[in-house]
Design a protein around this motif. Structure first.
Motif, PDB file in Angstrom:
ATOM      1  N   UNK A 184      55.965  10.003 -16.973  1.00  0.00           N
ATOM      2  CA  UNK A 184      55.697  11.049 -17.962  1.00  0.00           C
ATOM      3  C   UNK A 184      54.216  11.208 -18.252  1.00  0.00           C
ATOM      4  N   UNK A 185      53.418  10.192 -17.978  1.00  0.00           N
ATOM      5  CA  UNK A 185      51.977  10.281 -18.223  1.00  0.00           C
ATOM      6  C   UNK A 185      51.223   9.798 -16.988  1.00  0.00           C
ATOM      7  N   UNK A 186      49.971  10.150 -16.908  1.00  0.00           N
ATOM      8  CA  UNK A 186      49.136   9.761 -15.775  1.00  0.00           C
ATOM      9  C   UNK A 186      49.041   8.237 -15.702  1.00  0.00           C
ATOM     10  N   UNK A 187      48.767   7.617 -16.806  1.00  0.00           N
ATOM     11  CA  UNK A 187      48.641   6.160 -16.854  1.00  0.00           C
ATOM     12  C   UNK A 187      49.977   5.491 -16.497  1.00  0.00           C
ATOM     13  N   UNK A 226      50.607   5.705 -12.712  1.00  0.00           N
ATOM     14  CA  UNK A 226      49.800   4.723 -11.985  1.00  0.00           C
ATOM     15  C   UNK A 226      50.425   3.335 -12.117  1.00  0.00           C
ATOM     16  N   UNK A 227      50.825   2.976 -13.323  1.00  0.00           N
ATOM     17  CA  UNK A 227      51.449   1.676 -13.561  1.00  0.00           C
ATOM     18  C   UNK A 227      52.748   1.539 -12.752  1.00  0.00           C
ATOM     19  N   UNK A 228      53.595   2.580 -12.771  1.00  0.00           N
ATOM     20  CA  UNK A 228      54.876   2.527 -12.070  1.00  0.00           C
ATOM     21  C   UNK A 228      54.684   2.390 -10.555  1.00  0.00           C
ATOM     22  N   UNK A 229      53.756   3.134 -10.007  1.00  0.00           N
ATOM     23  CA  UNK A 229      53.504   3.054  -8.558  1.00  0.00           C
ATOM     24  C   UNK A 229      52.984   1.666  -8.193  1.00  0.00           C
ATOM     25  N   UNK A 287      49.170  11.469  -4.746  1.00  0.00           N
ATOM     26  CA  UNK A 287      50.440  10.762  -4.892  1.00  0.00           C
ATOM     27  C   UNK A 287      50.891  10.777  -6.345  1.00  0.00           C
ATOM     28  N   UNK A 288      49.982  10.465  -7.248  1.00  0.00           N
ATOM     29  CA  UNK A 288      50.321  10.475  -8.679  1.00  0.00           C
ATOM     30  C   UNK A 288      50.745  11.880  -9.098  1.00  0.00           C
ATOM     31  N   UNK A 289      50.035  12.884  -8.637  1.00  0.00           N
ATOM     32  CA  UNK A 289      50.363  14.271  -8.966  1.00  0.00           C
ATOM     33  C   UNK A 289      51.766  14.642  -8.487  1.00  0.00           C
ATOM     34  N   UNK A 290      52.075  14.327  -7.231  1.00  0.00           N
ATOM     35  CA  UNK A 290      53.404  14.649  -6.678  1.00  0.00           C
ATOM     36  C   UNK A 290      54.481  13.907  -7.457  1.00  0.00           C
ATOM     37  N   UNK A 291      54.267  12.641  -7.729  1.00  0.00           N
ATOM     38  CA  UNK A 291      55.272  11.859  -8.458  1.00  0.00           C
ATOM     39  C   UNK A 291      55.478  12.412  -9.870  1.00  0.00           C
ATOM     40  N   UNK A 292      54.407  12.848 -10.517  1.00  0.00           N
ATOM     41  CA  UNK A 292      54.546  13.406 -11.870  1.00  0.00           C
ATOM     42  C   UNK A 292      55.281  14.740 -11.844  1.00  0.00           C
TER      43      UNK A 292
END
Length: 196
Positions: free
Chosen positions: A56-59, A62-65, A39-44
């Motif tokens: 824009x970043x992995x962290x 995660x925070x936004x989701x 999910x994080x990968x697709x959103x990024x």
């Protein structure tokens, strides 16, 4: 003689079902554990459409989701992905075992090896085509309903119902969109620039 043949085929069917069930459990567990990262990968990846700074970043992703959707956001699109994997696994195993049974029936060792090699490739290709709409639905469900610009650019209006999303894709003949280099179109409205 006939009784022995039916017993052998019954044992073979039980062994096949056991192998498929074991593989399905393992694959299902692995996919479920790794899905939040998917999910994080697709959103990024999708963030490039609207350039949302939160992704824009992995962290940051995660925070936004987590802030927008809670823990459930990390598992959006999981069900169609699991269904696609399960159907793909069953289809692959049954078709491949059928081809291998035919290969055992006759021909030289080289012919059997060649049939097995081409059979694996063909079966994998056919299963991927057949299950592609489930993976497309999963990807769309990951983005749909989020605050991302891409979610508003291609409004699905699925509202969390992946079956409704899948039916809509079939109804609009978009169930295979993006499955090849030459089939990459999507109907969308203008993407709003969130940086303004």
């Amino acid at each position: 003689m006939r009784h022995k043949e039916s017993e052998t085929s019954s044992n073979y069917a039980v062994a096949v079902a056991t192998d498929i069930a074991r593989s399905a459990c393992i694959r299902g567990a692995v996919i479920t554990i790794g899905h939040p990262f998917h999910v994080v990968n697709i959103r990024m990846i999708v963030y490039y459409v609207g350039r949302e700074s939160a992704y824009a970043s992995f962290r940051g992703a995660i925070r936004a989701i987590y802030e927008n959707e809670g823990v459930g956001g990390f598992f959006s699109g999981l069900t169609p992905r699991l269904v696609g994997e399960l159907l793909g696994l069953i289809g692959y195993e049954l078709l491949l075992r059928g081809i291998l049974k035919l290969a055992e029936a006759g021909g030289s060792v080289d012919e059997r090896d060649e049939l097995e090699m081409y059979g694996r490739t063909l079966v994998n290709y056919l299963v991927r085509i057949a299950t592609y709409p489930f993976f497309l639905t999963s990807t769309l469900a990951i983005v749909d309903g989020s605050s991302m610009a891409a979610a508003t650019a291609v409004p699905l209006g699925c509202g969390g119902d992946w079956l409704r999303c899948l039916r809509r894709l079939y109804a609009t003949s978009e169930n295979m969109r993006g499955n090849s280099l030459f089939n990459r179109t999507a109907k969308c409205s203008a993407v709003r620039d969130t940086r303004l």
